[in-house]
Write a protein that holds these residues in place. Structure first.
Motif, PDB file in Angstrom:
ATOM      1  N   PHE A 162       6.644 -11.737  -0.414  1.00 48.85           N
ATOM      2  CA  PHE A 162       5.764 -11.090  -1.990  1.00 48.85           C
ATOM      3  C   PHE A 162       5.216 -10.211  -2.264  1.00 48.85           C
ATOM      4  O   PHE A 162       5.055  -9.203  -3.551  1.00 48.85           O
ATOM      5  CB  PHE A 162       4.893 -12.100  -1.941  1.00 48.85           C
ATOM      6  CG  PHE A 162       5.617 -14.118  -2.062  1.00 48.85           C
ATOM      7  CD1 PHE A 162       6.166 -13.961  -2.566  1.00 48.85           C
ATOM      8  CD2 PHE A 162       4.611 -14.495  -1.203  1.00 48.85           C
ATOM      9  CE1 PHE A 162       6.706 -15.339  -2.752  1.00 48.85           C
ATOM     10  CE2 PHE A 162       4.892 -16.264  -1.258  1.00 48.85           C
ATOM     11  CZ  PHE A 162       5.858 -16.799  -1.592  1.00 48.85           C
ATOM     12  N   THR A 163       4.930  -9.169  -1.700  1.00 46.06           N
ATOM     13  CA  THR A 163       4.857  -7.748  -1.361  1.00 46.06           C
ATOM     14  C   THR A 163       6.313  -6.708  -1.397  1.00 46.06           C
ATOM     15  O   THR A 163       6.634  -5.817  -2.236  1.00 46.06           O
ATOM     16  CB  THR A 163       3.771  -7.651  -0.488  1.00 46.06           C
ATOM     17  OG1 THR A 163       3.037  -7.917  -1.507  1.00 46.06           O
ATOM     18  CG2 THR A 163       3.183  -6.157  -1.756  1.00 46.06           C
ATOM     19  N   PRO A 202       9.862  -7.572  -2.485  1.00 45.33           N
ATOM     20  CA  PRO A 202      10.166  -7.556  -4.275  1.00 45.33           C
ATOM     21  C   PRO A 202       9.959  -5.817  -4.420  1.00 45.33           C
ATOM     22  O   PRO A 202      10.563  -5.192  -5.116  1.00 45.33           O
ATOM     23  CB  PRO A 202       8.563  -8.444  -4.681  1.00 45.33           C
ATOM     24  CG  PRO A 202       8.766  -9.776  -3.833  1.00 45.33           C
ATOM     25  CD  PRO A 202       8.983  -8.625  -2.354  1.00 45.33           C
ATOM     26  N   LEU A 203       9.396  -4.918  -3.758  1.00 49.98           N
ATOM     27  CA  LEU A 203       8.631  -3.869  -3.773  1.00 49.98           C
ATOM     28  C   LEU A 203      10.287  -2.653  -3.550  1.00 49.98           C
ATOM     29  O   LEU A 203      10.546  -1.945  -4.264  1.00 49.98           O
ATOM     30  CB  LEU A 203       7.756  -2.979  -2.834  1.00 49.98           C
ATOM     31  CG  LEU A 203       6.338  -3.207  -3.583  1.00 49.98           C
ATOM     32  CD1 LEU A 203       5.036  -2.962  -2.215  1.00 49.98           C
ATOM     33  CD2 LEU A 203       6.035  -2.694  -4.918  1.00 49.98           C
ATOM     34  N   PHE A 243      13.032  -4.312  -3.622  1.00 49.10           N
ATOM     35  CA  PHE A 243      14.050  -5.299  -4.092  1.00 49.10           C
ATOM     36  C   PHE A 243      13.898  -3.965  -5.427  1.00 49.10           C
ATOM     37  O   PHE A 243      15.060  -3.835  -5.816  1.00 49.10           O
ATOM     38  CB  PHE A 243      13.731  -6.229  -4.650  1.00 49.10           C
ATOM     39  CG  PHE A 243      14.557  -7.000  -4.968  1.00 49.10           C
ATOM     40  CD1 PHE A 243      16.429  -6.510  -4.978  1.00 49.10           C
ATOM     41  CD2 PHE A 243      14.622  -8.788  -5.628  1.00 49.10           C
ATOM     42  CE1 PHE A 243      17.138  -7.159  -5.487  1.00 49.10           C
ATOM     43  CE2 PHE A 243      15.670  -9.165  -6.246  1.00 49.10           C
ATOM     44  CZ  PHE A 243      17.104  -7.888  -5.941  1.00 49.10           C
ATOM     45  N   SER A 244      12.933  -3.983  -6.153  1.00 50.55           N
ATOM     46  CA  SER A 244      12.909  -2.723  -7.164  1.00 50.55           C
ATOM     47  C   SER A 244      12.821  -1.949  -7.174  1.00 50.55           C
ATOM     48  O   SER A 244      13.592  -1.122  -8.459  1.00 50.55           O
ATOM     49  CB  SER A 244      11.057  -3.249  -7.687  1.00 50.55           C
ATOM     50  OG  SER A 244      10.657  -2.546  -8.030  1.00 50.55           O
TER      51      SER A 244
END
Lengths: 319, 270
Positions: free
Chosen positions: A41-42, A45-46, A48-49
């Motif tokens: 969840f951190t 996503p980081l 990925f973003s």
């Protein structure tokens, strides 16, 4: 605790080794929820973003690598980027100091109140308890032009109240005031900080004839330093993430006067479905918030007194 | 004299903080006629309690309420369990990389939600979780940095001798966590539970982004719908706002002592 292993029989060594493996594994088992959460969840996503920000990434359809193009067109070609960032900076520049100063004043008042302090504490904290949609709906008709509470108050003193949320020059002020109504959380943190300052310091100062304002300046503020820095940084973070109140109260209007940077990211992602571009925007925000936080910390290191510095590190414990 | 000024200021400020609540409540129970009267009616001539039921029945608020309760109850349970486990791990063990990991944990508090929002949406989309309550519940089972920090500070104040004595009696680490620390941590757990309950109950952006179907909506989304659907249904908005405020207020009232003591305690001991 550990005894010399060579003196023990073999079986015990094996058992001890097995117990040791368990002992080494145990802490990781305990913190595994956070490690997994951090990955999924951190960190995930980081990464990925960050990847997305280098792509033209529509929700459906072809993804194309565009390198730094998202960032380039954001800085060079997108007036909404600059406008929304400027509105957010204006908001933060007013909200953050007011939030801290007013919370501090309230905390000081409460700290000196001996009678019904629990009551007052509760009253000031209440708006933070119900923050969110309910808070915004309450404000939406305080500000209402015809039947709003605010304009009624103004009419009592003979002022014809303006259209708070409909006037581009007033809407941002209205949102700042609504946001400040939730300062109870910050106040509570500072109040706990005040209560933690040893009374002996003030007694000694009073005996030595140090006046009240000097006690405030040389005892209270420095001792409160770590808490002030904490609230400073968290206020900056929440100012830049400001979205719910504006989304519900003004939807960014009138004339884009409350179109915050977070709303700009939100719209790019969920209205125009340009995920790559939105991701790039969110990294710009991250960079700004991180820079500001680091500047505050670096700048504060010069004058903040941390009690922890003179204590032995609390990490010196073993299971 | 100084005290008089102090209390006068406090009372004046309290009025400023309470007035909006008062106004909301009065708006909810007014008749339509008094609603638009000028000058505004500060004390309604008759109390229309039926406004609450009427507002509640304008949308499927029963469904919204059960969705909100599912999210809040399940996620609070997960948050308490996971954050306390992780806090215990950080407070009571020494292991390679612990301090670095803890700093990393604290650093995650500084990441704007916006950075994670889009990839999380896509991640949940891939898992098929969009338009279910899972995105609002499952992450709570993986510990929150702020709560871990708070609980760790609390655990550090519990004497190490208690753990050692239990270990002598043959208790393993999980026993020590479950049977000794959890009960001792109760005040801090009440604090964490209350904070998380309020966050989850008031959350608007999460439901807004992850839910599409009205049957999945939570109360906050239902309330915000009043603005779009009906022109401006002031009474209904006020009535639902009052209803929405009640659980957090009740919880805050009950947990107040713990919240104050816990907050004070953690800062003194921090």
């Amino acid at each position: 605790m550990d005894m010399a292993a060579h003196a023990e029989p073999k079986v015990d060594v094996v058992r001890r080794r097995r117990a040791n493996v368990g002992r080494h594994l145990a802490p990781f088992l305990f913190i595994s929820p956070w490690i997994l959460g951090f990955l999924f969840f951190t960190l995930g996503p980081l990464c990925f973003s960050l990847t997305m920000s280098f792509f033209d990434w529509p929700v459906v359809g072809e993804r194309t690598f565009v390198g730094l193009d998202n960032y380039r067109s954001m800085f060079m070609e997108d007036p909404q980027f600059r406008e929304s960032l400027w509105i957010t900076v204006k908001f933060a520049a007013i909200y953050v100091p007011f939030n801290i100063v007013m919370s501090l004043l309230l905390a000081l008042l409460l700290h000196h109140a001996t009678f019904a302090s629990g009551f007052f504490r509760t009253v000031f904290y209440l708006p933070s308890v119900i923050s969110g949609v309910a808070l915004v709906t309450i404000w939406s008709w305080i500000y209402s032009r015809e039947y709003g509470l605010l304009n009624f108050m103004l009419s009592l003193v003979g002022i014809d109240g303006p259209n708070w949320l409909g006037d581009p020059s007033l809407a941002l002020v209205a949102i700042i005031v609504a946001s400040l109504w939730g300062l109870g959380g910050t106040m509570l943190i500072l109040l706990t900080g005040l209560k933690a300052i040893p009374k002996e310091l003030y007694e000694a100062a009073t005996v030595s004839g140090v006046p009240g304002w000097a006690q405030m300046l040389f005892i209270t503020l420095p001792m409160l330093g770590p808490m002030l820095i904490f609230t400073f940084i968290t206020s900056i973070i929440s100012a830049f993430q400001q979205l719910t109140i504006a989304l519900l109260l003004t939807k960014g209007g009138p004339l884009g006067s409350t179109y915050f940077f977070a709303m700009y990211i939100y719209d790019n992602a969920f209205k125009y479905f340009d995920m790559g571009y939105a991701a790039a925007g969110s990294w710009v925000m991250f960079a700004i918030v991180l820079t500001l936080s680091l500047v505050v910390m670096r700048w504060s290191a010069a004058w903040v007194y941390y009690e922890g510095e003179v204590r032995p590190a609390d990490g010196d414990r073993d299971a | 004299m100084r005290k008089t000024v102090l209390y006068a200021t406090l009372i004046l400020l309290s009025a400023l903080f309470i007035a909006p609540f008062y106004w909301t409540f009065m708006t909810a129970v007014k008749s339509t006629a008094e609603l638009y009267q000028f000058p505004p009616v500060l004390w309604p001539s008759e109390w229309h309690w039926e406004n609450f039921a009427a507002a509640w029945n304008k949308q499927p608020f029963g469904t919204y309420l059960s969705n909100s309760l599912i999210v809040v109850v399940l996620s609070t349970f997960g948050q308490l369990l996971s954050s306390s486990l992780v806090a215990f791990g950080f407070a009571r063990f020494r292991f390679p990389g612990r301090d670095a990991l803890f700093v990393l944990l604290l650093a995650t508090m500084m990441i704007p939600w916006d950075v994670k929002m889009i990839p999380l949406y896509m991640e949940f989309n891939m898992l098929g979780w969009i338009n279910t309550l899972k995105p609002l519940i499952v992450p709570a089972y993986f510990a929150d940095a702020f709560f871990v920090f708070l609980l760790r500070q609390y655990i550090m104040t519990i004497p190490m001798e208690i753990d050692e004595a239990a270990r002598m009696d043959g208790a393993n680490s999980f026993d020590i966590y479950w049977r000794i620390h959890l009960p001792l941590m109760l005040p801090a757990l009440v604090l964490v539970g209350t904070f998380h309950f309020m966050n989850a109950w008031n959350d608007y952006l999460g439901p807004l982004i992850f839910l599409n179907d009205q049957s999945k909506y939570t109360l906050t989304l239902g309330l915000s719908m009043f603005k779009g659907l009906h022109e401006i249904d002031v009474t209904s908005i006020a009535a639902i706002t009052v209803i929405l405020c009640l659980p957090p207020l009740a919880l805050f009232f009950l947990a107040q002592r713990y919240i104050m003591d816990g907050a004070v305690g953690s800062s003194v001991k921090g």
